[in-house]
Structure formats: structure tokens, C-alpha cells
Write an enzyme that holds these catalytic residues in place. Structure first.
Site, PDB file in Angstrom:
ATOM      1  N   ASP A 118      13.354  25.635  -4.412  1.00  0.00           N
ATOM      2  CA  ASP A 118      14.050  24.853  -3.395  1.00  0.00           C
ATOM      3  C   ASP A 118      14.815  25.762  -2.431  1.00  0.00           C
ATOM      4  O   ASP A 118      15.207  26.871  -2.800  1.00  0.00           O
ATOM      5  CB  ASP A 118      15.050  23.945  -4.122  1.00  0.00           C
ATOM      6  CG  ASP A 118      15.285  22.647  -3.372  1.00  0.00           C
ATOM      7  OD1 ASP A 118      14.756  22.509  -2.252  1.00  0.00           O
ATOM      8  OD2 ASP A 118      16.005  21.794  -3.903  1.00  0.00           O
ATOM      9  N   HIS A 132      15.290  20.729   4.267  1.00  0.00           N
ATOM     10  CA  HIS A 132      14.953  20.903   2.849  1.00  0.00           C
ATOM     11  C   HIS A 132      13.540  21.454   2.820  1.00  0.00           C
ATOM     12  O   HIS A 132      12.681  20.938   3.539  1.00  0.00           O
ATOM     13  CB  HIS A 132      14.887  19.574   2.080  1.00  0.00           C
ATOM     14  CG  HIS A 132      16.052  18.675   2.239  1.00  0.00           C
ATOM     15  ND1 HIS A 132      16.889  18.386   1.192  1.00  0.00           N
ATOM     16  CD2 HIS A 132      16.517  17.977   3.290  1.00  0.00           C
ATOM     17  CE1 HIS A 132      17.814  17.523   1.604  1.00  0.00           C
ATOM     18  NE2 HIS A 132      17.616  17.266   2.870  1.00  0.00           N
ATOM     19  N   ARG A 177      14.124  14.142 -13.749  1.00  0.00           N
ATOM     20  CA  ARG A 177      13.838  12.841 -13.157  1.00  0.00           C
ATOM     21  C   ARG A 177      13.142  11.970 -14.196  1.00  0.00           C
ATOM     22  O   ARG A 177      12.252  12.438 -14.892  1.00  0.00           O
ATOM     23  CB  ARG A 177      12.942  12.992 -11.933  1.00  0.00           C
ATOM     24  CG  ARG A 177      13.663  13.739 -10.823  1.00  0.00           C
ATOM     25  CD  ARG A 177      12.787  13.872  -9.607  1.00  0.00           C
ATOM     26  NE  ARG A 177      13.430  14.757  -8.642  1.00  0.00           N
ATOM     27  CZ  ARG A 177      12.879  15.145  -7.507  1.00  0.00           C
ATOM     28  NH1 ARG A 177      11.668  14.715  -7.203  1.00  0.00           N
ATOM     29  NH2 ARG A 177      13.508  15.956  -6.685  1.00  0.00           N
ATOM     30  N   CYS A 193      20.101  19.497  -3.522  1.00  0.00           N
ATOM     31  CA  CYS A 193      20.733  19.503  -2.188  1.00  0.00           C
ATOM     32  C   CYS A 193      22.264  19.439  -2.192  1.00  0.00           C
ATOM     33  O   CYS A 193      22.907  20.255  -1.527  1.00  0.00           O
ATOM     34  CB  CYS A 193      20.185  18.390  -1.308  1.00  0.00           C
ATOM     35  SG  CYS A 193      18.646  17.659  -1.829  1.00  0.00           S
ATOM     36  N   LYS A 223       8.937  14.813   8.146  1.00  0.00           N
ATOM     37  CA  LYS A 223       8.604  15.940   7.268  1.00  0.00           C
ATOM     38  C   LYS A 223       7.171  16.389   7.433  1.00  0.00           C
ATOM     39  O   LYS A 223       6.332  15.672   7.969  1.00  0.00           O
ATOM     40  CB  LYS A 223       8.855  15.568   5.812  1.00  0.00           C
ATOM     41  CG  LYS A 223       7.969  14.427   5.333  1.00  0.00           C
ATOM     42  CD  LYS A 223       8.010  14.274   3.828  1.00  0.00           C
ATOM     43  CE  LYS A 223       7.117  13.113   3.409  1.00  0.00           C
ATOM     44  NZ  LYS A 223       6.839  13.007   2.023  1.00  0.00           N
ATOM     45  N   GLN A 241      12.288  23.360  -9.084  1.00  0.00           N
ATOM     46  CA  GLN A 241      11.792  23.420  -7.703  1.00  0.00           C
ATOM     47  C   GLN A 241      12.072  24.795  -7.113  1.00  0.00           C
ATOM     48  O   GLN A 241      13.123  25.369  -7.384  1.00  0.00           O
ATOM     49  CB  GLN A 241      12.523  22.392  -6.844  1.00  0.00           C
ATOM     50  CG  GLN A 241      12.257  20.958  -7.230  1.00  0.00           C
ATOM     51  CD  GLN A 241      13.059  20.013  -6.355  1.00  0.00           C
ATOM     52  OE1 GLN A 241      14.275  20.134  -6.250  1.00  0.00           O
ATOM     53  NE2 GLN A 241      12.382  19.069  -5.740  1.00  0.00           N
ATOM     54  N   HIS A 264      17.663  25.182   1.137  1.00  0.00           N
ATOM     55  CA  HIS A 264      18.244  24.354   2.182  1.00  0.00           C
ATOM     56  C   HIS A 264      18.728  25.231   3.310  1.00  0.00           C
ATOM     57  O   HIS A 264      19.419  26.213   3.083  1.00  0.00           O
ATOM     58  CB  HIS A 264      19.375  23.505   1.600  1.00  0.00           C
ATOM     59  CG  HIS A 264      18.857  22.502   0.616  1.00  0.00           C
ATOM     60  ND1 HIS A 264      18.837  22.751  -0.724  1.00  0.00           N
ATOM     61  CD2 HIS A 264      18.282  21.294   0.795  1.00  0.00           C
ATOM     62  CE1 HIS A 264      18.280  21.714  -1.344  1.00  0.00           C
ATOM     63  NE2 HIS A 264      17.931  20.810  -0.451  1.00  0.00           N
TER      64      HIS A 264
HETATM   65 ZN    ZN Z   1      17.031  19.034  -0.719  1.00  0.00          ZN
END
Ligand code: ZN
Ligand code: ZN
Length: 583
Positions: free
Chosen positions: A326, A454, A306, A277, A408, A324, A328
């Protein structure tokens, strides 16, 4: 099966089976200490303190003893005890772990214990009325565990078991388990040469082998193409960043225990990124943005690191480094709903391409600790609800389970063994835009803070790949198969024809292999079947003469003679329609 246990729910039966197991263990191995025995999905476990791990002969003995006790029809009796008395009781039994549990309970309220025969356990209950009500169970396997899940604590021996209402349910479950074992992605990953994890590199860090990498590449290409079509821009960001960035984002305070320890570079601290992010935010910040530019959608296959305890790592499903899918989205408050509708549409489209058409959807609402204005939370939650309704997705509310920065939606997919996997997530965020102080210029010329969404469709590529391997049992549909076609000459006389065909197929973009070994054709076919290659093409004298192909599908015994162009056409149709394995 008797009707006696019909009125107990599975959880009660399973937890009672855990007690039954502990009782049997204490009878057979009196030096063992008991700790806890919770219910888990499809079963239960109990953790015992004992030097020697249980072996499979122990499990057989324990299970046999459980059956004896169950048949003995011992009544299961609840009793309330003042805290002090409970302490004394477990102290007198030398059950130090139970004592520790009681000591950890603050209140002075009475505690309940359950007794069956000579065995007493500290427990909230409820339980079945008699050991006879526990009929259909089986012990499955053992593992090591740590007291309270902390590797600095005592090592415990865990025994897993399953329990059901009827023998029939138990049999069905064991059959499913058998099938799941055959499909275990760790086993298939090795057999099909897709990925590995090595001790030299470190646990939880995945090596994608060429065939696994091919599949990943196909997934990534498909994903990118669909995202470009849907108004996303792709970005790339580095794998490490200064600690300061994560202080601004709040991760150093909210997420620190999951971040890899910092490294010192020229006197500055850096960490491997746990999230993507802040990078996308920095790209957003690189320009002055106008309301006309919004929504802005940045997508990335962002690799994050992680820290997870080594004890919880599991194949591709729980890892320390993963990518990910991912993205945004930066939008005006008025755009949230429409954007979420679009995101949900894209999620369903992408998941469907992989053969997932049944979902469980959860809407997680405001938790106790949260940031942002109440009004924003209500608007965002409303937007998520409306979007779900518009998409026609049935959902459950998970009250208070939202992230501290916003509500979410989580989506779980159902695989071919009816198991659910958490993959997609869509999260509304008021927090990061504020922390990084990002803004755009509104229609009225004022600075305005955008809302961030996200979202990930597949979640982690590693995990999703693990799920795909098990869903397809390694027999990937044609569009994803790392090798689509294998050419199997009967003798060396066909080699020139094999070369010619391989070249022509490759030119058409077909992923083709040749098995040129000096082996019997039956053997080559069996091996190709084990590799789960969708099409085998057998080539002998006759095929060379007539310029044809003897085509065989991986699960069929039938061979069809075709010419190259009709074979290519058949393949193209399947790839275009992303046909799920009907071969
Ligand atoms: Zn994010
Ligand atoms: Zn209990």
C-alpha cells in the site's frame, strides 16, 4: 461442427447449455428442484436443490443425457406470460425457488419462459434456436452453494460445465484447464512447501513457510528499494485501532460488514484494521505541512483483516488476512497528474520484473452515489486519462464504477496461461482528507486540503504470490527461487568439497542447499527437479580432483563443467537481468 451455431455468441450457447443440463437433471432426478443457472467465465453452472450431492457418476449420466437431448433437435421456444400465470405455472411444477424469484420481481410486466420438450424455465434469454445448436460441452465438477449465496439459506448442489462453439475450442480449453490444475497454487504450495492454511488457526489466514517467506522477503526488498528510489518513505502501523477511527473514516458505515467484530479493551472498542489509509493520514497530521513538503508518499506492507464468507475463501486468492503493498500520496491538486504518471511508471516497472508485460487497464468513472465537488471529479478523471495517455497504456472506460470517493485506474495482468489477474489500483480520493480535516499551508499562507492518492502495485502479497506460483508453475526465476543451487555429492567422499563449496556460495549470497542423503545420484537429481531448483551441481571424484563443478539446469539434460567463478558470473548476470525462466 455445423455452421448452425456460428451466429450465436458464446454467452447464448453457454446459457443454453445450462438449460440443457437442467433439463437432463430433471429427467434423471425428478425430485430435484431448479434454481438459477448463469453464465460465468469460460462456462456456466446451475444450482439445484437436492439432499444428495451429485457424484462424478451422476455427472457422466447427466452429460450423456444432455447429448441425447441435444441430438433430438428440440426447438427452444420463448413465451411471454403475465406474472400471475408464471407464478401458477411454476407452482404447478412444484418449483418453489422459481416461485420465490418471481415473487421478488416487483413489476407487473410479463415474464418470459423458455421451453424445450417437456422442460420450461423462467428466463430472460436469449437462447439458441434448438438443442442441436449446443454441441461442444462438458460437465466439469460440482460444489455446494447456498440459495442466494447466504449460508443461512438452503444448501444447493452446483454443477459447473463449459460449452464452446466447436469441439476444437472445447479441446483447447480442456487442455488449458489441465495445465491450470497442474499449476494450482494450493497444490504447488504444498509440494514446494511454500505456505499453508490450518484449521487450528482458522480459514483464510496464511502461514508462510520458510521457502515462501524467502520469496516474500525478496519481493519486499525489491519493492522497498524501488520505492525509496522513487521518493517514498516507509512507515509501519499497528494491526488494530479504536472503532472511533473507522467512524471518522466512514468505514464503520460504508464497510462494516467486512470488518472483524470489535473487541473490548479497557471499555473501548477496537477492531482489526481493514485498511491502512487512516494510519498514514495520522502520520501526515503529526506535523504542520507546507506546500514545499508535498507530495508526501508513505508506503507500507500493511496487513489488513477483512471478513469474507468461508464459502468464498480460496487458497491465497481470497483470504481474511492479507498484506497490501500500500501507499498513500498526499499532493496539491496541481500535482495529481504528474504523480499518477510516476505511479503508473513504477507499476509497469515492478510488474515487468515479475514477467508480466501484457495488461488490461480500466478507468472507472464517477458512480451515481459520490462525495466531493463535480469540478474535482472532472479534474481528477482528466488527470487519470492524461496520465494513461502519457504512459502509452491503452485502456477501457468502466462507466460509473469508480469508488464513491473518487475515480480510479485498475490494472489486470496476463499470466503465462493467458489468464488475467486484477493486481494494481490507483485511486484519487477527495473524501478522506475532508473527513480527517487534513491540510497543508499553501504558498499564499492559506490552509488547503491535499488530495490523496491510494495505490497498490501488487495489490495483496498473498494474492500476488498465488498468481506468481501459477504464472511460473512453481519454477521461479533465479532471482526469486527460494533455493537457487543444490549440491549433489555422488558419494560421501565428496563431503569436504561440498562443505567448502557451500560456504563459498553462501558468502556470495547464493541460496544453497545440500542433499547429503545416501541415495543414488539419479534419484537426487529427480527430486531436485521436482523441487524446481534452478541449478543442480553434481560432485564426484573428478570434480574434487579438478576443483570444478558439473552444472545442470533444472529443465536440461545437459551437464556443463565449469569453475566456481564462471558459475557465479553466470548467476549474477541472470539475477541482475531478472531473467524470466529460460533455464
Ligand atoms: Zn488507502
Ligand atoms: Zn435461462
Amino acid at each position: 461442427m455445423s455452421k448452425a451455431n456460428d451466429h450465436y455468441d458464446l454467452e447464448t450457447i453457454r446459457h443454453s447449455a445450462a438449460h440443457l443440463m437442467a433439463q437432463a437433471v430433471k429427467q434423471l432426478y425428478p425430485e430435484t428442484k431448479v434454481t438459477i443457472g448463469p453464465v460465468i467465465e469460460d462456462g456456466f453452472y446451475y444450482d439445484f436443490f437436492r439432499e444428495k450431492p451429485f457424484v462424478s457418476e451422476d455427472l457422466e449420466k447427466i452429460e450423456a443425457r444432455m447429448k441425447e437431448i441435444a441430438a433430438g433437435d428440440q426447438k427452444i421456444v420463448r413465451q411471454e406470460l403475465p406474472r400471475e400465470d408464471a407464478l401458477k405455472l411454476f407452482d404447478s411444477m412444484n418449483e418453489s425457488f422459481k416461485k420465490e424469484i418471481i415473487e421478488g420481481i416487483d413489476s407487473d410486466q410479463a415474464l418470459s419462459v423458455y421451453t424445450q420438450g417437456e422442460f420450461t424455465d423462467l428466463c430472460r434469454g436469449p437462447h439458441v434456436g434448438s438443442t442441436r445448436d449446443i454441441k461442444s460441452f462438458k460437465l466439469l465438477h460440482t460444489s455446494a452453494a447456498y440459495w442466494r449465496g447466504d449460508e443461512r439459506n438452503a444448501v444447493l448442489q452446483r454443477i459447473y460445465g463449459t460449452a464452446w462453439r466447436t469441439d476444437k475450442e472445447l479441446r483447447q480449453y480442456l487442455k488449458r484447464l489441465e495445465e491450470a490444475k497442474k499449476r494450482d497454487h494450493r497444490k504447488l504450495g504444498k509440494e514446494l512447501d511454500l505456505f499453508s492454511v490450518t484449521d487450528e488457526i482458522g480459514p483464510g489466514l496464511i502461514l508462510w513457510h520458510p521457502k515462501g517467506a524467502r520469496i516474500r522477503g525478496l519481493i519486499e526488498n525489491f519493492w522497498k528499494k524501488e520505492h525509496y528510489k522513487n521518493g517514498y518513505e516507509m512507515v509501519y502501523s499497528p494491526h488494530a485501532a479504536k472503532v472511533d477511527l473507522w467512524k471518522t473514516s466512514g468505514h464503520m458505515s460504508f464497510y462494516k460488514e467486512n470488518i472483524f467484530s470489535p473487541m473490548d479493551i479497557e471499555g473501548k472498542e477496537y477492531v482489526m484494521k481493514p485498511m491502512n489509509c487512516p494510519f498514514h493520514i495520522q502520520i501526515f497530521q503529526s506535523h504542520l505541512r507546507s506546500y514545499r513538503d508535498l507530495p508526501i508518499r508513505f508506503g507500507e506492507f500493511g496487513t489488513v483483516y477483512r471478513y469474507e464468507r468461508s464459502g468464498v475463501l480460496h487458497g491465497l486468492l481470497r483470504v481474511r488476512g492479507f498484506t497490501q503493498d500500500d501507499a498513500h500520496l498526499f499532493c496539491r491538486p496541481s500535482q495529481i497528474e504528474e504523480e499518477i504518471v510516476k505511479v503508473l511508471g513504477l507499476i509497469l516497472f515492478v510488474l515487468k520484473a515479475f514477467g508480466f508485460e501484457e495488461y488490461k487497464v480500466y478507468l472507472s468513472t464517477q458512480p451515481e452515489k459520490f462525495v466531493g465537488a463535480q469540478d474535482d471529479w472532472e479534474k481528477a478523471t482528466h488527470a487519470l486519462k492524461t496520465a494513461l495517455k502519457k504512459t502509452g497504456l491503452a485502456y477501457e472506460i468502466d462507466p460509473g464504477e469508480g469508488v464513491f470517493y473518487g475515480p480510479k485506474i485498475d490494472i489486470k495482468i496476463k499470466d503465462s496461461l493467458n489468464r488475467y489477474w486484477q493486481v494494481s489500483t490507483v485511486q484519487v480520493d477527495f473524501n478522506l482528507p475532508q473527513r480527517f480535516n487534513i491540510s497543508y499551508i499553501e504558498e499564499n499562507g492559506q490552509r488547503q486540503q491535499p488530495i490523496m492518492i491510494h495505490r497498490a502495485l501488487m495489490g495483496s502479497l498473498e494474492r500476488f504470490f498465488g498468481c506468481l506460483i501459477e504464472h511460473y508453475a512453481g519454477a521461479f526465476p533465479l532471482w526469486l527461487a527460494p533455493t537457487q543451487v543444490i549440491l549433489l555429492p555422488i558419494t560421501d567422499n565428496q563431503l569436504p568439497y561440498v562443505e567448502e563449496l557451500a560456504n563459498r556460495l553462501e558468502k556470495e549470497g547464493v541460496r544453497v542447499e545440500k542433499d547429503l542423503r545416501n541415495e543414488k545420484i539419479g534419484f537426487k537429481i529427480r527430486e531436485a527437479q521436482l523441487q524446481k531448483i534452478p541449478y543442480m551441481i553434481v560432485l564426484g571424484e573428478k570434480e574434487v580432483e579438478t576443483k570444478t563443478l558439473a552444472v545442470r539446469k533444472r529443465r536440461s539434460k545437459e551437464t556443463r563443467t565449469m569453475d566456481l567463478s564462471s558459475f557465479l558470473e553466470e548467476m549474477k548476470v541472470q539475477v541482475r537481468e531478472k531473467t524470466i525462466d529460460c533455464l
